[in-house]
Design an enzyme around this catalytic site. Structure first.
Site, PDB file in Angstrom:
ATOM      1  N   HIS A  73      -8.013   9.556  -2.472  1.00  0.00           N
ATOM      2  CA  HIS A  73      -7.618   9.266  -0.697  1.00  0.00           C
ATOM      3  C   HIS A  73      -7.768   9.926   0.615  1.00  0.00           C
ATOM      4  O   HIS A  73      -8.439   9.080   0.405  1.00  0.00           O
ATOM      5  CB  HIS A  73      -5.678   9.930  -0.693  1.00  0.00           C
ATOM      6  CG  HIS A  73      -4.713   9.332   0.643  1.00  0.00           C
ATOM      7  ND1 HIS A  73      -3.468  10.414   1.044  1.00  0.00           N
ATOM      8  CD2 HIS A  73      -5.006   9.120   1.882  1.00  0.00           C
ATOM      9  CE1 HIS A  73      -2.817   9.082   1.133  1.00  0.00           C
ATOM     10  NE2 HIS A  73      -3.584   8.289   1.485  1.00  0.00           N
ATOM     11  N   SER A  98      -3.934   1.449   9.808  1.00  0.00           N
ATOM     12  CA  SER A  98      -3.951   2.453  10.879  1.00  0.00           C
ATOM     13  C   SER A  98      -4.673   1.536  12.102  1.00  0.00           C
ATOM     14  O   SER A  98      -5.102   2.345  13.267  1.00  0.00           O
ATOM     15  CB  SER A  98      -4.269   3.670  11.646  1.00  0.00           C
ATOM     16  OG  SER A  98      -3.898   4.060  12.928  1.00  0.00           O
ATOM     17  N   TYR A 128       3.162   9.884   0.607  1.00  0.00           N
ATOM     18  CA  TYR A 128       3.696   9.235   1.253  1.00  0.00           C
ATOM     19  C   TYR A 128       5.489   9.769   1.687  1.00  0.00           C
ATOM     20  O   TYR A 128       6.607   9.128   0.322  1.00  0.00           O
ATOM     21  CB  TYR A 128       3.637   7.605   1.209  1.00  0.00           C
ATOM     22  CG  TYR A 128       1.981   6.882   1.810  1.00  0.00           C
ATOM     23  CD1 TYR A 128       0.666   7.704   2.483  1.00  0.00           C
ATOM     24  CD2 TYR A 128       2.229   5.457   1.829  1.00  0.00           C
ATOM     25  CE1 TYR A 128       0.384   7.154   2.854  1.00  0.00           C
ATOM     26  CE2 TYR A 128       0.791   5.480   2.073  1.00  0.00           C
ATOM     27  CZ  TYR A 128       0.311   5.969   2.433  1.00  0.00           C
ATOM     28  OH  TYR A 128      -1.021   5.507   2.542  1.00  0.00           O
ATOM     29  N   ASP A 139       1.187  -1.535  -0.530  1.00  0.00           N
ATOM     30  CA  ASP A 139       0.517   0.130  -0.143  1.00  0.00           C
ATOM     31  C   ASP A 139       0.849   1.320   0.011  1.00  0.00           C
ATOM     32  O   ASP A 139       1.699   2.044   0.857  1.00  0.00           O
ATOM     33  CB  ASP A 139      -0.601   0.158   1.183  1.00  0.00           C
ATOM     34  CG  ASP A 139      -1.389   1.455   1.507  1.00  0.00           C
ATOM     35  OD1 ASP A 139      -2.866   0.934   0.765  1.00  0.00           O
ATOM     36  OD2 ASP A 139      -1.493   2.498   1.791  1.00  0.00           O
ATOM     37  N   LYS A 154      -1.989  23.130   2.288  1.00  0.00           N
ATOM     38  CA  LYS A 154      -2.448  21.981   1.867  1.00  0.00           C
ATOM     39  C   LYS A 154      -3.767  22.044   1.509  1.00  0.00           C
ATOM     40  O   LYS A 154      -4.899  22.566   1.934  1.00  0.00           O
ATOM     41  CB  LYS A 154      -2.750  20.925   3.063  1.00  0.00           C
ATOM     42  CG  LYS A 154      -2.779  19.701   2.833  1.00  0.00           C
ATOM     43  CD  LYS A 154      -2.056  18.923   4.340  1.00  0.00           C
ATOM     44  CE  LYS A 154      -2.628  16.936   4.194  1.00  0.00           C
ATOM     45  NZ  LYS A 154      -2.763  16.440   5.406  1.00  0.00           N
ATOM     46  N   GLY A 205       1.778  -1.080   9.420  1.00  0.00           N
ATOM     47  CA  GLY A 205       3.195  -0.381   8.736  1.00  0.00           C
ATOM     48  C   GLY A 205       3.973  -0.791  10.032  1.00  0.00           C
ATOM     49  O   GLY A 205       3.752  -0.471  10.365  1.00  0.00           O
TER      50      GLY A 205
END
Length: 296
Positions: free
Chosen positions: A128, A210, A53, A48, A97, A260
């Site tokens: 996303h 997460s 990232y 992923d 952002k 992760g």
């Protein structure tokens, strides 16, 4: 390792998340390749990624490993995402952002990800974040075109609510195949707010980002829950993290935890959760511990 079918794709039930790839002290192609190989040894074949990232650098780190190990890319399924624009890395000149789901930005994002990862295709391409300015007709047509081009094999979303999903899908001929949302034993909202119910009803497997609560499970905030997970795990010879992942695997909505870590030792143990057995009372004990009280 169990496999999950999404349209023409099959993904490993546990996914390796690469959002921290650039945080490792060793980002060499050999070390990145070692992480991928450690996953493959357990049947974890799905990687992923996202363009954002590593401040737009993680995909290139993976691509360097692919270039130094011919054939490695063809042994994995690549997931990537687009639409977060942040004033870092190659977008350092941006004022702030924001999100961008326009066809022009999407096309540029795909081409950049393909180049950075050294591949001719992305297996699963996700929007996303929900974009408040999304023109669903434009975004839907662009996603359909990417699939038709062969540069993307399947498409989905991330962090969408059911109404966001339905809006985008209404403008598409290609089916959306998954939604990647935050779910963990410390983040229970999806179990009751309609997110999992919606996808379970329509047979969409869900990816969970997460799944260990962003590390909060191992801090003071997670102490009570961790004690329950530890006790259940000790009876089966596994750690609390494995039980926390098994908590997600136990749900009938078909959740794919995205794990992760940069530790090779922890990567080699990611599949242990597949062997954890939780009965209904185990599951609700974990659920109640997270709530801080018994269910009503």
């Amino acid at each position: 390792m169990n496999r999950v079918k999404m349209a023409e794709l099959t993904l490993s039930r546990i996914v390796y998340g690469m959002w921290r790839l650039g945080d490792d002290k060793d980002t060499s192609p050999a070390h990145v390749r070692a992480k991928v190989e450690a996953c493959l040894e357990q049947g974890i074949t799905t990687m992923d990624q996202a363009d954002i990232y590593g401040d737009y650098g993680a995909e290139a780190l993976l691509g360097a490993a692919f270039r130094e190990s011919p054939g490695l890319r063809d042994r994995v399924e690549l997931v990537s995402k687009f639409d977060i624009v942040a004033p870092v890395g190659r977008s350092a000149g941006r004022r702030l952002k924001h999100y961008d789901t326009t066809a022009a930005y999407m096309t540029e994002a795909v081409e950049t990800s393909l180049r950075d990862m050294g591949t001719d295709r992305i297996d699963l391409f996700l929007v996303h974040r929900p974009d408040p300015l999304m023109d669903h007709e434009e975004t839907g047509r662009a996603l359909d075109a990417l699939v038709a081009s062969g540069k993307v094999r399947a498409v989905g979303v991330s962090n969408f609510r059911p109404w966001d999903w339905k809006l985008l899908q209404s403008a598409m001929g290609t089916p959306l195949v998954t939604n990647q949302i935050e779910i963990s034993a410390m983040r229970l909202e999806a179990f009751t707010n309609g997110d999992l119910s919606f996808h379970q009803r329509h047979g969409h497997p869900v990816m969970a980002w997460s799944p260990l609560g962003g590390g909060r499970l191992f801090g003071e905030e997670g102490a009570g829950l961790r004690a329950v997970l530890t006790r259940i795990g000790q009876a089966q010879g596994v750690g609390p993290a494995d039980v926390a992942v098994a908590f997600l695997l136990r749900h009938p909505a078909c959740i794919l935890p995205v794990m992760g870590t940069n530790s090779l030792e922890r990567i080699r143990g990611l599949s242990a959760a597949m062997n954890v057995e939780l009965d209904r009372e185990d599951w609700f004990e974990i659920y109640s511990a997270s709530l801080g009280h018994e269910v009503p």
